[in-house]
Design a protein around this motif. Structure first.
Motif, PDB file in Angstrom:
ATOM      1  N   ALA A 177     -85.126 -11.959 -21.638  1.00  0.00           N
ATOM      2  CA  ALA A 177     -85.877 -12.058 -20.386  1.00  0.00           C
ATOM      3  C   ALA A 177     -86.318 -13.496 -20.133  1.00  0.00           C
ATOM      4  CB  ALA A 177     -87.088 -11.136 -20.427  1.00  0.00           C
ATOM      5  N   PHE A 178     -86.326 -14.317 -21.185  1.00  0.00           N
ATOM      6  CA  PHE A 178     -86.822 -15.691 -21.070  1.00  0.00           C
ATOM      7  C   PHE A 178     -85.710 -16.730 -21.101  1.00  0.00           C
ATOM      8  CE2 PHE A 178     -90.050 -13.047 -23.070  1.00  0.00           C
ATOM      9  CZ  PHE A 178     -91.096 -13.212 -22.171  1.00  0.00           C
ATOM     10  N   VAL A 179     -84.693 -16.494 -21.947  1.00  0.00           N
ATOM     11  CA  VAL A 179     -83.556 -17.413 -22.032  1.00  0.00           C
ATOM     12  C   VAL A 179     -82.266 -16.608 -22.158  1.00  0.00           C
ATOM     13  CG1 VAL A 179     -84.739 -19.443 -22.989  1.00  0.00           C
ATOM     14  CG2 VAL A 179     -83.925 -17.668 -24.535  1.00  0.00           C
ATOM     15  N   ARG A 180     -81.180 -17.202 -21.666  1.00  0.00           N
ATOM     16  CA  ARG A 180     -79.898 -16.496 -21.696  1.00  0.00           C
ATOM     17  C   ARG A 180     -79.251 -16.506 -23.074  1.00  0.00           C
ATOM     18  NH1 ARG A 180     -79.576 -19.562 -17.038  1.00  0.00           N
ATOM     19  NH2 ARG A 180     -77.906 -20.937 -17.721  1.00  0.00           N
ATOM     20  N   HIS A 181     -79.635 -17.461 -23.910  1.00  0.00           N
ATOM     21  CA  HIS A 181     -78.983 -17.606 -25.214  1.00  0.00           C
ATOM     22  C   HIS A 181     -80.028 -17.725 -26.328  1.00  0.00           C
ATOM     23  CE1 HIS A 181     -75.233 -18.197 -23.029  1.00  0.00           C
ATOM     24  NE2 HIS A 181     -75.898 -19.026 -22.253  1.00  0.00           N
ATOM     25  N   PRO A 182     -80.823 -16.686 -26.531  1.00  0.00           N
ATOM     26  CA  PRO A 182     -81.895 -16.787 -27.533  1.00  0.00           C
ATOM     27  C   PRO A 182     -81.404 -16.951 -28.968  1.00  0.00           C
ATOM     28  CG  PRO A 182     -81.717 -14.547 -26.711  1.00  0.00           C
ATOM     29  CD  PRO A 182     -80.833 -15.390 -25.852  1.00  0.00           C
ATOM     30  N   MET A 183     -80.171 -16.515 -29.245  1.00  0.00           N
ATOM     31  CA  MET A 183     -79.678 -16.717 -30.605  1.00  0.00           C
ATOM     32  C   MET A 183     -79.484 -18.214 -30.873  1.00  0.00           C
ATOM     33  SD  MET A 183     -76.824 -14.599 -32.723  1.00  0.00           S
ATOM     34  CE  MET A 183     -77.430 -13.101 -31.986  1.00  0.00           C
ATOM     35  N   TYR A 184     -79.006 -18.935 -29.864  1.00  0.00           N
ATOM     36  CA  TYR A 184     -78.890 -20.384 -30.007  1.00  0.00           C
ATOM     37  C   TYR A 184     -80.279 -21.012 -30.127  1.00  0.00           C
ATOM     38  CZ  TYR A 184     -74.009 -19.885 -28.526  1.00  0.00           C
ATOM     39  OH  TYR A 184     -72.691 -19.530 -28.438  1.00  0.00           O
ATOM     40  N   THR A 185     -81.245 -20.455 -29.409  1.00  0.00           N
ATOM     41  CA  THR A 185     -82.623 -20.947 -29.524  1.00  0.00           C
ATOM     42  C   THR A 185     -83.110 -20.802 -30.962  1.00  0.00           C
ATOM     43  OG1 THR A 185     -83.066 -20.287 -27.228  1.00  0.00           O
ATOM     44  CG2 THR A 185     -84.980 -20.727 -28.629  1.00  0.00           C
ATOM     45  N   ILE A 241     -67.016 -10.904 -16.522  1.00  0.00           N
ATOM     46  CA  ILE A 241     -67.220  -9.489 -16.841  1.00  0.00           C
ATOM     47  C   ILE A 241     -68.262  -8.842 -15.928  1.00  0.00           C
ATOM     48  CG2 ILE A 241     -67.939  -7.863 -18.658  1.00  0.00           C
ATOM     49  CD1 ILE A 241     -65.261  -9.302 -19.236  1.00  0.00           C
ATOM     50  N   PHE A 242     -69.386  -9.532 -15.715  1.00  0.00           N
ATOM     51  CA  PHE A 242     -70.508  -8.915 -15.000  1.00  0.00           C
ATOM     52  C   PHE A 242     -70.706  -9.425 -13.575  1.00  0.00           C
ATOM     53  CE2 PHE A 242     -71.629  -8.472 -19.537  1.00  0.00           C
ATOM     54  CZ  PHE A 242     -71.741  -7.089 -19.586  1.00  0.00           C
ATOM     55  N   GLY A 243     -70.000 -10.471 -13.179  1.00  0.00           N
ATOM     56  CA  GLY A 243     -70.025 -10.959 -11.806  1.00  0.00           C
ATOM     57  C   GLY A 243     -71.416 -11.296 -11.276  1.00  0.00           C
ATOM     58  N   PRO A 244     -71.754 -10.781 -10.055  1.00  0.00           N
ATOM     59  CA  PRO A 244     -73.044 -11.107  -9.423  1.00  0.00           C
ATOM     60  C   PRO A 244     -74.258 -10.731 -10.274  1.00  0.00           C
ATOM     61  CG  PRO A 244     -71.590 -10.002  -7.873  1.00  0.00           C
ATOM     62  CD  PRO A 244     -70.920  -9.926  -9.213  1.00  0.00           C
ATOM     63  N   GLN A 245     -74.120  -9.696 -11.102  1.00  0.00           N
ATOM     64  CA  GLN A 245     -75.231  -9.278 -11.967  1.00  0.00           C
ATOM     65  C   GLN A 245     -75.605 -10.419 -12.926  1.00  0.00           C
ATOM     66  OE1 GLN A 245     -74.332  -5.880 -14.453  1.00  0.00           O
ATOM     67  NE2 GLN A 245     -76.466  -5.620 -15.091  1.00  0.00           N
ATOM     68  N   TYR A 246     -74.577 -11.066 -13.489  1.00  0.00           N
ATOM     69  CA  TYR A 246     -74.854 -12.181 -14.406  1.00  0.00           C
ATOM     70  C   TYR A 246     -75.293 -13.416 -13.635  1.00  0.00           C
ATOM     71  CZ  TYR A 246     -74.692 -15.127 -18.524  1.00  0.00           C
ATOM     72  OH  TYR A 246     -75.053 -15.964 -19.549  1.00  0.00           O
ATOM     73  N   SER A 247     -74.733 -13.618 -12.447  1.00  0.00           N
ATOM     74  CA  SER A 247     -75.123 -14.745 -11.620  1.00  0.00           C
ATOM     75  C   SER A 247     -76.606 -14.672 -11.266  1.00  0.00           C
ATOM     76  CB  SER A 247     -74.266 -14.764 -10.353  1.00  0.00           C
ATOM     77  OG  SER A 247     -74.551 -15.903  -9.588  1.00  0.00           O
ATOM     78  N   ASP A 248     -77.072 -13.477 -10.904  1.00  0.00           N
ATOM     79  CA  ASP A 248     -78.502 -13.270 -10.611  1.00  0.00           C
ATOM     80  C   ASP A 248     -79.339 -13.537 -11.854  1.00  0.00           C
ATOM     81  OD1 ASP A 248     -77.868 -12.581  -8.044  1.00  0.00           O
ATOM     82  OD2 ASP A 248     -78.040 -10.418  -8.360  1.00  0.00           O
ATOM     83  N   TYR A 249     -78.841 -13.071 -12.995  1.00  0.00           N
ATOM     84  CA  TYR A 249     -79.538 -13.283 -14.262  1.00  0.00           C
ATOM     85  C   TYR A 249     -79.655 -14.776 -14.566  1.00  0.00           C
ATOM     86  CZ  TYR A 249     -80.293 -13.188 -19.344  1.00  0.00           C
ATOM     87  OH  TYR A 249     -80.781 -13.394 -20.619  1.00  0.00           O
ATOM     88  N   MET A 250     -78.590 -15.528 -14.316  1.00  0.00           N
ATOM     89  CA  MET A 250     -78.600 -16.969 -14.532  1.00  0.00           C
ATOM     90  C   MET A 250     -79.650 -17.652 -13.645  1.00  0.00           C
ATOM     91  SD  MET A 250     -74.536 -17.891 -14.791  1.00  0.00           S
ATOM     92  CE  MET A 250     -74.725 -19.607 -15.277  1.00  0.00           C
ATOM     93  N   ASN A 251     -79.809 -17.155 -12.423  1.00  0.00           N
ATOM     94  CA  ASN A 251     -80.749 -17.763 -11.484  1.00  0.00           C
ATOM     95  C   ASN A 251     -82.202 -17.575 -11.890  1.00  0.00           C
ATOM     96  OD1 ASN A 251     -78.746 -18.759  -9.800  1.00  0.00           O
ATOM     97  ND2 ASN A 251     -78.661 -16.887  -8.585  1.00  0.00           N
ATOM     98  N   ARG A 252     -82.487 -16.555 -12.683  1.00  0.00           N
ATOM     99  CA  ARG A 252     -83.885 -16.303 -13.043  1.00  0.00           C
ATOM    100  C   ARG A 252     -84.224 -16.667 -14.499  1.00  0.00           C
ATOM    101  NH1 ARG A 252     -81.734 -10.881 -12.831  1.00  0.00           N
ATOM    102  NH2 ARG A 252     -82.065  -9.831 -14.840  1.00  0.00           N
ATOM    103  N   THR A 253     -83.274 -17.206 -15.243  1.00  0.00           N
ATOM    104  CA  THR A 253     -83.529 -17.585 -16.639  1.00  0.00           C
ATOM    105  C   THR A 253     -83.002 -18.987 -16.924  1.00  0.00           C
ATOM    106  OG1 THR A 253     -81.446 -16.546 -17.309  1.00  0.00           O
ATOM    107  CG2 THR A 253     -83.466 -15.222 -17.569  1.00  0.00           C
ATOM    108  N   LYS A 254     -83.501 -19.565 -17.997  1.00  0.00           N
ATOM    109  CA  LYS A 254     -82.986 -20.842 -18.492  1.00  0.00           C
ATOM    110  C   LYS A 254     -82.013 -20.564 -19.634  1.00  0.00           C
ATOM    111  CE  LYS A 254     -85.459 -23.490 -15.826  1.00  0.00           C
ATOM    112  NZ  LYS A 254     -84.831 -24.323 -14.782  1.00  0.00           N
ATOM    113  N   ARG A 255     -81.222 -21.555 -19.996  1.00  0.00           N
ATOM    114  CA  ARG A 255     -80.227 -21.370 -21.046  1.00  0.00           C
ATOM    115  C   ARG A 255     -80.837 -21.236 -22.438  1.00  0.00           C
ATOM    116  NH1 ARG A 255     -75.088 -25.479 -20.150  1.00  0.00           N
ATOM    117  NH2 ARG A 255     -73.726 -23.912 -19.203  1.00  0.00           N
TER     118      ARG A 255
END
Length: 197
Positions: free
Chosen positions: A125-133, A177-191
């Motif tokens: 919910a906070f970052v798209r790549h928490p494992m990298y964090t 794979i997820f199209g607009p769903q992932y695009s929306d997710y990208m818009n509301r989270t940081k990497r």
């Protein structure tokens, strides 16, 4: 027997790496039972993984076991070791939370599993790549725990190579794979870092 600050840092690092292994293994075993429907592994991907492993495990393990390269040793202090231990412990907690949230979707490489879902809860919910964090935080903890410019900073260097070689490919795969769903997710989270990057 009194343990030096430098030795204490090394002991804490070893305990942290053992804990990391025991956190990952059960999730890896469970994930292997789920069929892979798309495998995007490449030589570049494997080089990134190898770099992460080298920096976060192999180079520091050689230093802890042998003291090599001792020419790169530097002074340490109790505050640095405490900060390193706290950072490493938080990284491990975050690492476990990430695995639990991913569940059957987890994979060590760029793979899509059967009935793959887009996860956007917990750390996601906070970052798209928490494992990298968590890897970045492990590298930071390692820098404080190991009083050696090479072994201490190898974790951050290995993480950086892994992150910058893989994150773009990973995001392109998720958009495919997820199209607009992932695009929306990208818009509301940081990497990687909440609210910053």
């Amino acid at each position: 027997m009194i343990v030096s600050t430098a030795t204490l840092g090394k002991i804490i690092w070893v305990i942290g790496i053992i804990a990391w292994y025991f956190i990952r293994v059960p999730f890896e075993r469970r994930a292997k039972r789920v069929r892979i429907v798309s495998d995007r592994r490449s030589a570049v991907d494997m080089f990134g993984l190898g770099s992460g492993l080298l920096g976060l495990a192999v180079i520091p393990a050689i230093y802890v076991a042998t003291g090599f390269p001792s020419e790169a040793d530097h002074a340490t202090n109790v505050f640095g070791v405490i900060l390193g231990a706290a950072t490493f412990a938080f990284a491990l907690w975050f690492f476990r939370r990430t695995h639990k949230e991913l569940g059957r979707n987890w994979s060590i490489t760029l793979e899509i599993r059967d009935k793959h879902e887009l996860i956007s809860g917990g750390p996601y919910a906070f970052v798209r790549h928490p494992m990298y964090t968590s890897f970045m935080l492990m590298g930071l903890g390692q820098a404080f725990l190991l009083p050696n410019w090479v072994a201490g900073l190898a974790g951050l260097a290995g993480f950086a190579v892994l992150f910058f070689l893989r994150v773009g490919k990973e995001e392109r795969m998720m958009l495919e794979i997820f199209g607009p769903q992932y695009s929306d997710y990208m818009n509301r989270t940081k990497r990687l870092v909440p609210y910053l990057y």
